[in-house]
Design a protein around this motif. Sequence first.
Motif, PDB file in Angstrom:
ATOM      1  N   PRO A 112       0.815  -1.207   0.000  1.00 23.28           N
ATOM      2  CA  PRO A 112       0.000   0.000   0.000  1.00 23.28           C
ATOM      3  C   PRO A 112       0.854   1.265   0.000  1.00 23.28           C
ATOM      4  N   ALA A 113       0.472   2.227  -0.828  1.00 24.34           N
ATOM      5  CA  ALA A 113       1.091   3.551  -0.763  1.00 24.34           C
ATOM      6  C   ALA A 113       0.656   4.208   0.544  1.00 24.34           C
ATOM      7  N   ASP A 114       1.331   5.274   0.919  1.00 25.54           N
ATOM      8  CA  ASP A 114       0.965   5.981   2.147  1.00 25.54           C
ATOM      9  C   ASP A 114      -0.254   6.869   1.941  1.00 25.54           C
ATOM     10  N   LEU A 115      -0.340   7.507   0.784  1.00 27.39           N
ATOM     11  CA  LEU A 115      -1.480   8.351   0.443  1.00 27.39           C
ATOM     12  C   LEU A 115      -1.915   7.992  -0.964  1.00 27.39           C
ATOM     13  N   VAL A 116      -3.222   7.864  -1.156  1.00 24.75           N
ATOM     14  CA  VAL A 116      -3.787   7.571  -2.473  1.00 24.75           C
ATOM     15  C   VAL A 116      -4.897   8.574  -2.736  1.00 24.75           C
ATOM     16  N   ALA A 117      -4.969   9.053  -3.980  1.00 27.43           N
ATOM     17  CA  ALA A 117      -6.076   9.912  -4.404  1.00 27.43           C
ATOM     18  C   ALA A 117      -6.757   9.266  -5.603  1.00 27.43           C
ATOM     19  N   GLU A 118      -8.082   9.275  -5.582  1.00 22.26           N
ATOM     20  CA  GLU A 118      -8.876   8.814  -6.718  1.00 22.26           C
ATOM     21  C   GLU A 118      -9.800   9.943  -7.137  1.00 22.26           C
ATOM     22  N   ILE A 119      -9.859  10.183  -8.458  1.00 14.73           N
ATOM     23  CA  ILE A 119     -10.801  11.138  -9.013  1.00 14.73           C
ATOM     24  C   ILE A 119     -12.007  10.322  -9.459  1.00 14.73           C
ATOM     25  N   VAL A 120     -13.163  10.617  -8.892  1.00 18.98           N
ATOM     26  CA  VAL A 120     -14.372   9.827  -9.122  1.00 18.98           C
ATOM     27  C   VAL A 120     -14.898  10.099 -10.527  1.00 18.98           C
ATOM     28  N   SER A 121     -15.159   9.029 -11.272  1.00 21.86           N
ATOM     29  CA  SER A 121     -15.804   9.161 -12.584  1.00 21.86           C
ATOM     30  C   SER A 121     -17.242   8.699 -12.451  1.00 21.86           C
ATOM     31  N   GLU A 137      -8.591   0.820   3.062  1.00 19.26           N
ATOM     32  CA  GLU A 137      -8.666   0.729   4.520  1.00 19.26           C
ATOM     33  C   GLU A 137      -8.123  -0.614   4.996  1.00 19.26           C
ATOM     34  N   GLN A 138      -8.576  -1.688   4.355  1.00 18.07           N
ATOM     35  CA  GLN A 138      -8.164  -3.051   4.733  1.00 18.07           C
ATOM     36  C   GLN A 138      -6.659  -3.248   4.601  1.00 18.07           C
ATOM     37  N   HIS A 139      -6.052  -2.635   3.590  1.00 21.99           N
ATOM     38  CA  HIS A 139      -4.618  -2.847   3.335  1.00 21.99           C
ATOM     39  C   HIS A 139      -3.722  -1.768   3.943  1.00 21.99           C
ATOM     40  N   GLY A 140      -4.307  -0.807   4.641  1.00 18.44           N
ATOM     41  CA  GLY A 140      -3.487   0.129   5.412  1.00 18.44           C
ATOM     42  C   GLY A 140      -2.990   1.356   4.678  1.00 18.44           C
ATOM     43  N   VAL A 141      -3.689   1.815   3.637  1.00 21.10           N
ATOM     44  CA  VAL A 141      -3.338   3.105   3.026  1.00 21.10           C
ATOM     45  C   VAL A 141      -3.671   4.171   4.065  1.00 21.10           C
ATOM     46  N   LYS A 142      -2.682   4.932   4.490  1.00 20.12           N
ATOM     47  CA  LYS A 142      -2.844   5.823   5.641  1.00 20.12           C
ATOM     48  C   LYS A 142      -3.785   6.996   5.388  1.00 20.12           C
ATOM     49  N   THR A 153     -16.566  18.092  -4.597  1.00 24.92           N
ATOM     50  CA  THR A 153     -16.077  17.923  -3.230  1.00 24.92           C
ATOM     51  C   THR A 153     -14.738  17.193  -3.228  1.00 24.92           C
ATOM     52  N   VAL A 154     -13.976  17.449  -2.184  1.00 29.07           N
ATOM     53  CA  VAL A 154     -12.764  16.690  -1.896  1.00 29.07           C
ATOM     54  C   VAL A 154     -12.908  16.182  -0.468  1.00 29.07           C
ATOM     55  N   GLU A 155     -12.834  14.871  -0.308  1.00 30.17           N
ATOM     56  CA  GLU A 155     -12.908  14.264   1.019  1.00 30.17           C
ATOM     57  C   GLU A 155     -11.547  13.668   1.356  1.00 30.17           C
ATOM     58  N   VAL A 156     -11.087  13.937   2.550  1.00 30.36           N
ATOM     59  CA  VAL A 156      -9.816  13.391   3.032  1.00 30.36           C
ATOM     60  C   VAL A 156     -10.143  12.442   4.170  1.00 30.36           C
ATOM     61  N   LEU A 157      -9.765  11.168   3.997  1.00 30.87           N
ATOM     62  CA  LEU A 157      -9.988  10.151   5.020  1.00 30.87           C
ATOM     63  C   LEU A 157      -8.637   9.711   5.568  1.00 30.87           C
ATOM     64  N   ALA A 158      -8.550   9.598   6.880  1.00 34.30           N
ATOM     65  CA  ALA A 158      -7.308   9.170   7.528  1.00 34.30           C
ATOM     66  C   ALA A 158      -7.557   7.861   8.253  1.00 34.30           C
ATOM     67  N   LEU A 159      -6.568   6.994   8.213  1.00 34.90           N
ATOM     68  CA  LEU A 159      -6.644   5.701   8.886  1.00 34.90           C
ATOM     69  C   LEU A 159      -6.353   5.897  10.373  1.00 34.90           C
ATOM     70  N   SER A 161      -6.675   3.711  13.926  1.00 33.58           N
ATOM     71  CA  SER A 161      -6.928   2.400  14.542  1.00 33.58           C
ATOM     72  C   SER A 161      -7.523   1.419  13.536  1.00 33.58           C
ATOM     73  N   GLY A 162      -6.973   1.428  12.310  1.00 41.76           N
ATOM     74  CA  GLY A 162      -7.382   0.469  11.286  1.00 41.76           C
ATOM     75  C   GLY A 162      -8.668   0.800  10.563  1.00 41.76           C
ATOM     76  N   ARG A 163      -9.289   1.956  10.838  1.00 41.93           N
ATOM     77  CA  ARG A 163     -10.545   2.350  10.181  1.00 41.93           C
ATOM     78  C   ARG A 163     -10.398   3.776   9.651  1.00 41.93           C
ATOM     79  N   TYR A 164     -11.054   4.048   8.522  1.00 43.01           N
ATOM     80  CA  TYR A 164     -11.023   5.406   7.991  1.00 43.01           C
ATOM     81  C   TYR A 164     -11.996   6.300   8.745  1.00 43.01           C
ATOM     82  N   GLU A 165     -11.518   7.490   9.032  1.00 44.95           N
ATOM     83  CA  GLU A 165     -12.407   8.520   9.553  1.00 44.95           C
ATOM     84  C   GLU A 165     -12.289   9.729   8.630  1.00 44.95           C
ATOM     85  N   LEU A 166     -13.430  10.391   8.407  1.00 43.23           N
ATOM     86  CA  LEU A 166     -13.457  11.568   7.552  1.00 43.23           C
ATOM     87  C   LEU A 166     -12.827  12.724   8.304  1.00 43.23           C
ATOM     88  N   VAL A 167     -11.717  13.214   7.770  1.00 45.38           N
ATOM     89  CA  VAL A 167     -11.004  14.322   8.393  1.00 45.38           C
ATOM     90  C   VAL A 167     -11.585  15.643   7.903  1.00 45.38           C
TER      91      VAL A 167
END
Length: 195
Positions: A112-121, A137-142, A153-159, A161-167
């Motif tokens: 897993p990369a540390d940070l990943v961005a996806e542009i939604v189509s 989330e399962q593989h630990g992308v931070k 919109t731009v949403e930033v989620l941070a890992l 305790s193993g779960r994403y939370e919307l920052v």
Amino acid sequence: MSIAVEASPPAVPETQRLYTYDELAAEMPETNQPHELWDGALIMSPTPSFLHQEIVFRFHRALHDWVVAHNLGKVIGAPIDMVLSSHRAVQPDVAFIAQDRLAIIQRGIMGPADLVAEIVSLQGRSRDRIEKRDLYEQHGVKEYWIIDPEAQTVEVLALVSGRYELVQRSLPGEASSSRLLPGFEVSVGDLFRRA
């Protein structure tokens, strides 16, 4: 004189072949065609739209320039394989790998990369918002950035305790910032501008 053409028998659908990443890499020629490996099944996607690629480029450039200026690691844009298991490889739009983890960069990104961005189509909304979110989330992308041109919109989620939370969820006129990379931020309006 007429030429007789023998009708072909109807095509019999083959059972879809399942690959490991190593098999796919050995058998498939290098290509820019978007493709991913999901549970061994090869998923081919149409090429992205011009606007999608403009947004990828803008985010990639902003992140790349900031990471280079601070000597934090490497930033890469699609197409590049991010191999998460022998049967699961995806091609994130933009990925950041931290300096202390650069060893995962080989033919592709092997982990897993540390940070990943996806542009939604339009055709990939549930894929980016649900399937890839769960996978990363399962593989630990931070940190996972979901950049949505339709919703603006731009949403930033941070890992955490193993779960994403919307920052943060940002709109045009606001800036989105990284928790993983303190000081990095982008203007949402600049990402989505059409000029």
